[in-house]
Scaffold this motif. Sequence first.
Motif, PDB file in Angstrom:
ATOM      1  N   GLU A 293      -1.392   3.540  -2.020  1.00 29.90           N
ATOM      2  CA  GLU A 293      -2.886   3.167  -1.645  1.00 29.90           C
ATOM      3  C   GLU A 293      -3.235   3.455  -0.403  1.00 29.90           C
ATOM      4  OE1 GLU A 293      -2.984  -0.841  -3.118  1.00 29.90           O
ATOM      5  OE2 GLU A 293      -2.969  -0.242  -5.466  1.00 29.90           O
TER       6      GLU A 293
ATOM      7  N   ALA B 140       0.901  -1.117  -0.138  1.00 30.38           N
ATOM      8  CA  ALA B 140       0.144  -0.059  -0.002  1.00 30.38           C
ATOM      9  C   ALA B 140       0.898   1.171  -0.016  1.00 30.38           C
ATOM     10  CB  ALA B 140      -1.049   0.099   1.233  1.00 30.38           C
TER      11      ALA B 140
ATOM     12  N   GLU C  43       2.777   1.635  -3.553  1.00 30.69           N
ATOM     13  CA  GLU C  43       1.467   1.850  -4.555  1.00 30.69           C
ATOM     14  C   GLU C  43       0.919   3.076  -4.295  1.00 30.69           C
ATOM     15  OE1 GLU C  43      -0.177  -1.983  -5.769  1.00 30.69           O
ATOM     16  OE2 GLU C  43       2.012  -2.639  -6.356  1.00 30.69           O
TER      17      GLU C  43
END
Length: 189
Positions: free
Chosen positions: A59, A54, A57
């Motif tokens: 996210e 996460a 990336e």
Amino acid sequence: MLKPFYQGKLDTFCAIYAVLNALRLTHSIRVLRARSILNETLMALAASPEMFRAVLEQETDYCSLVDGMLRAQSRMFPLDVRQPFGTDQDPSAEQVWDCCDQWLNGGSNRALVFRFLRHITPDGPAVNRHWTTADSLKDGVLHLFDCSHEAEAILNVRKDSFVTRPQEMEQDKLLYIQPETIRLIRLPV
């Protein structure tokens, strides 16, 4: 003159660097200590592949990472950390500005850590999601102690150039400071 630690061009660790730069301002940490904290943080993230992915990336909003780092480092470096605005609050840009002004001009060894989203057009998606550190506010300008070497990096925020609510974005206000991400950091009194 104290200089910020700089982020690598290809990594997504601006939230980590924001905390490192806050510790540089509050505790004058040096390169070797900062590298050790960076390595500890990355090793802790690696223990949770979902969280590490996460972060890599983008996210996540990185709030739990920032808070976790501040908690972990407060064991070594005494810190007073405050979150002035919760997720259930909706402060205006003026309220956020006043908070930053009072904090940064309220004593020495203080820093702000927060996240902003930068847009190119008011109705377009954010082109940049970035965590940063602020070290001073003078003459209507919030000065950032930022980790970026990029030519287009934002190093200052004018009082009239940002919003705290995405629906208030307009052509001359394309910077959205997320109030719930603001962390006020200082040495304990």
